[in-house]
Design a protein around this motif. Sequence first.
Motif, PDB file in Angstrom:
ATOM      1  N   LEU A  28       0.824  -1.212   0.000  1.00 41.71           N
ATOM      2  CA  LEU A  28       0.000   0.000   0.000  1.00 41.71           C
ATOM      3  C   LEU A  28       0.859   1.264   0.000  1.00 41.71           C
ATOM      4  N   ARG A  29       2.137   1.118   0.331  1.00 40.80           N
ATOM      5  CA  ARG A  29       3.032   2.282   0.323  1.00 40.80           C
ATOM      6  C   ARG A  29       3.152   2.890  -1.068  1.00 40.80           C
ATOM      7  N   ARG A  30       2.847   2.115  -2.089  1.00 36.65           N
ATOM      8  CA  ARG A  30       2.984   2.616  -3.461  1.00 36.65           C
ATOM      9  C   ARG A  30       1.936   3.689  -3.786  1.00 36.65           C
ATOM     10  N   ALA A  31       0.900   3.783  -2.979  1.00 36.04           N
ATOM     11  CA  ALA A  31      -0.077   4.878  -3.085  1.00 36.04           C
ATOM     12  C   ALA A  31      -0.050   5.623  -1.747  1.00 36.04           C
ATOM     13  N   PRO A  32       1.010   6.387  -1.479  1.00 35.71           N
ATOM     14  CA  PRO A  32       1.225   6.923  -0.125  1.00 35.71           C
ATOM     15  C   PRO A  32       0.135   7.861   0.361  1.00 35.71           C
ATOM     16  N   ARG A  33      -0.411   8.677  -0.525  1.00 34.81           N
ATOM     17  CA  ARG A  33      -1.435   9.624  -0.071  1.00 34.81           C
ATOM     18  C   ARG A  33      -2.697   8.893   0.375  1.00 34.81           C
ATOM     19  N   ALA A  34      -3.145   7.949  -0.442  1.00 35.30           N
ATOM     20  CA  ALA A  34      -4.336   7.176  -0.083  1.00 35.30           C
ATOM     21  C   ALA A  34      -4.083   6.326   1.155  1.00 35.30           C
ATOM     22  N   ALA A  35      -2.879   5.749   1.253  1.00 32.84           N
ATOM     23  CA  ALA A  35      -2.543   4.942   2.429  1.00 32.84           C
ATOM     24  C   ALA A  35      -2.536   5.795   3.688  1.00 32.84           C
ATOM     25  N   LEU A  36      -2.050   7.023   3.581  1.00 33.22           N
ATOM     26  CA  LEU A  36      -2.027   7.908   4.743  1.00 33.22           C
ATOM     27  C   LEU A  36      -3.451   8.280   5.172  1.00 33.22           C
ATOM     28  N   VAL A  37      -4.325   8.504   4.196  1.00 33.18           N
ATOM     29  CA  VAL A  37      -5.735   8.776   4.514  1.00 33.18           C
ATOM     30  C   VAL A  37      -6.358   7.568   5.206  1.00 33.18           C
ATOM     31  N   LEU A  38      -6.013   6.368   4.747  1.00 32.53           N
ATOM     32  CA  LEU A  38      -6.529   5.150   5.379  1.00 32.53           C
ATOM     33  C   LEU A  38      -6.063   5.049   6.832  1.00 32.53           C
ATOM     34  N   TRP A  39      -4.792   5.355   7.068  1.00 32.45           N
ATOM     35  CA  TRP A  39      -4.284   5.357   8.439  1.00 32.45           C
ATOM     36  C   TRP A  39      -5.002   6.395   9.292  1.00 32.45           C
ATOM     37  N   GLN A  40      -5.212   7.583   8.735  1.00 28.54           N
ATOM     38  CA  GLN A  40      -5.897   8.638   9.479  1.00 28.54           C
ATOM     39  C   GLN A  40      -7.326   8.238   9.826  1.00 28.54           C
ATOM     40  N   SER A  41      -8.025   7.669   8.859  1.00 31.16           N
ATOM     41  CA  SER A  41      -9.408   7.264   9.103  1.00 31.16           C
ATOM     42  C   SER A  41      -9.486   6.157  10.140  1.00 31.16           C
ATOM     43  N   THR A  42      -8.506   5.259  10.148  1.00 35.07           N
ATOM     44  CA  THR A  42      -8.472   4.204  11.157  1.00 35.07           C
ATOM     45  C   THR A  42      -8.347   4.804  12.556  1.00 35.07           C
ATOM     46  N   ALA A  43      -7.463   5.782  12.700  1.00 33.04           N
ATOM     47  CA  ALA A  43      -7.275   6.429  14.000  1.00 33.04           C
ATOM     48  C   ALA A  43      -8.517   7.217  14.414  1.00 33.04           C
ATOM     49  N   VAL A  44      -9.098   7.972  13.480  1.00 37.91           N
ATOM     50  CA  VAL A  44     -10.291   8.774  13.784  1.00 37.91           C
ATOM     51  C   VAL A  44     -11.461   7.866  14.162  1.00 37.91           C
ATOM     52  N   ALA A  45     -11.647   6.783  13.413  1.00 36.91           N
ATOM     53  CA  ALA A  45     -12.756   5.866  13.697  1.00 36.91           C
ATOM     54  C   ALA A  45     -12.584   5.204  15.065  1.00 36.91           C
ATOM     55  N   ALA A  46     -11.350   4.856  15.426  1.00 40.86           N
ATOM     56  CA  ALA A  46     -11.104   4.260  16.744  1.00 40.86           C
ATOM     57  C   ALA A  46     -11.459   5.245  17.854  1.00 40.86           C
ATOM     58  N   LEU A 280     -14.898   3.488   7.213  1.00 44.48           N
ATOM     59  CA  LEU A 280     -14.376   3.347   8.576  1.00 44.48           C
ATOM     60  C   LEU A 280     -14.866   4.481   9.475  1.00 44.48           C
ATOM     61  N   VAL A 281     -14.793   5.712   8.977  1.00 42.64           N
ATOM     62  CA  VAL A 281     -15.236   6.851   9.788  1.00 42.64           C
ATOM     63  C   VAL A 281     -16.752   6.840   9.961  1.00 42.64           C
ATOM     64  N   ALA A 282     -17.467   6.378   8.936  1.00 45.87           N
ATOM     65  CA  ALA A 282     -18.927   6.351   9.008  1.00 45.87           C
ATOM     66  C   ALA A 282     -19.441   5.269   9.952  1.00 45.87           C
ATOM     67  N   ALA A 283     -18.673   4.181  10.131  1.00 47.62           N
ATOM     68  CA  ALA A 283     -19.155   3.039  10.914  1.00 47.62           C
ATOM     69  C   ALA A 283     -19.522   3.400  12.352  1.00 47.62           C
ATOM     70  N   PRO A 284     -18.635   4.032  13.148  1.00 51.67           N
ATOM     71  CA  PRO A 284     -19.034   4.363  14.523  1.00 51.67           C
ATOM     72  C   PRO A 284     -20.171   5.384  14.584  1.00 51.67           C
ATOM     73  N   LEU A 285     -20.198   6.307  13.638  1.00 50.33           N
ATOM     74  CA  LEU A 285     -21.291   7.283  13.613  1.00 50.33           C
ATOM     75  C   LEU A 285     -22.627   6.602  13.320  1.00 50.33           C
ATOM     76  N   ALA A 286     -22.614   5.645  12.398  1.00 50.15           N
ATOM     77  CA  ALA A 286     -23.842   4.921  12.054  1.00 50.15           C
ATOM     78  C   ALA A 286     -24.317   4.072  13.232  1.00 50.15           C
ATOM     79  N   LEU A 287     -23.382   3.399  13.907  1.00 50.31           N
ATOM     80  CA  LEU A 287     -23.763   2.591  15.065  1.00 50.31           C
ATOM     81  C   LEU A 287     -24.342   3.452  16.183  1.00 50.31           C
ATOM     82  N   TYR A 288     -23.736   4.600  16.413  1.00 52.48           N
ATOM     83  CA  TYR A 288     -24.250   5.500  17.453  1.00 52.48           C
ATOM     84  C   TYR A 288     -25.635   6.020  17.086  1.00 52.48           C
ATOM     85  N   ALA A 289     -25.820   6.403  15.829  1.00 50.60           N
ATOM     86  CA  ALA A 289     -27.125   6.881  15.385  1.00 50.60           C
ATOM     87  C   ALA A 289     -28.179   5.794  15.539  1.00 50.60           C
TER      88      ALA A 289
END
Length: 298
Positions: A28-46, A280-289
């Motif tokens: 996934l490092r070969r698409a660094p910008r998208a991979a970084l967004v994925l990492w960010q969304s994982t942290a935000v969703a947690a 990933l970011v939508a999942a906790p919001l959807a569960l809470y709603a």
Amino acid sequence: MLVVAGLVALAVLLAWPVPRALARVTSLRRAPRAALVLWQSTAVAAVLAALLAAPAALPALLGRQVRLSESWPTVTVAALLSAVVASRLLLSGDRVGRNLRAARRRHRDLVDLLGTPGDGADRHMRVLEHTTPTAYCVPGVRSRVVLTQGTLDRLAPDELTAVLAHERAHLAARHDLVMEFFTVVHEAMPPFLRSEAALREVHLLIEVLADRAAVRRAGAVNTGRAIVAMAGGPKPVGAMAMADSTRVASARIQLLDAERIAGLPIAVVAATMYAVSTLLVAAPLALYALAITELSLV
């Protein structure tokens, strides 16, 4: 309570096993910008899942009609549990932010005192009289790009162009803030949930993004030579540097001209990562709603 269990499970999964597994998917490092967004969304969703788990339990504990005059102890406990998560984040953010800014301020004052300033467009650059090839930037309102005389003596003009493009890309994209965000989340987690591998992977992705900017300016060959020349050089606390370990430098060189991931075009894999990030970011919001959709306070 299934929704609450889902939020707790999501918080634990995204804080512990998922980052460790994601760090092993090196393609996934070969698409660094998208991979970084994925990492960010994982942290935000947690973080969202951890914050919302206690409030989501209120309907299951108290029923759909909640009388605050009768249920305030339970509501208070739920609010306190969420406040614990929020306070850990805030305290971590304050500690990490203060330490980084103090270190950068001290180092910026030092290089301004000891370094030779550049001219014209390079007025924010400082050259230190030292033989070891070193290049880094000090982010902030008064940012600096710092080189040693050894860098100027050792690198060819095109390689020096790559180094400067790399450091300026860090400053322009404010990669320091991205790294600071991950450091804050990392430090806010309980020690047994922290993943050093995840933090290293995010750092590598940020360096790869800056390398891509250098490739656009000076070409892959010159950028690769510059990475090799700068490998192993020192890096002050709080700075963003082209220098890295030999192992990481080798990984970065292999990613300079990546075109496909698992046989698929990078654009396709990147689009998939962006879609997964959104989910990933939508999942906790959807569960809470789902948990509080019919809750009413009286």
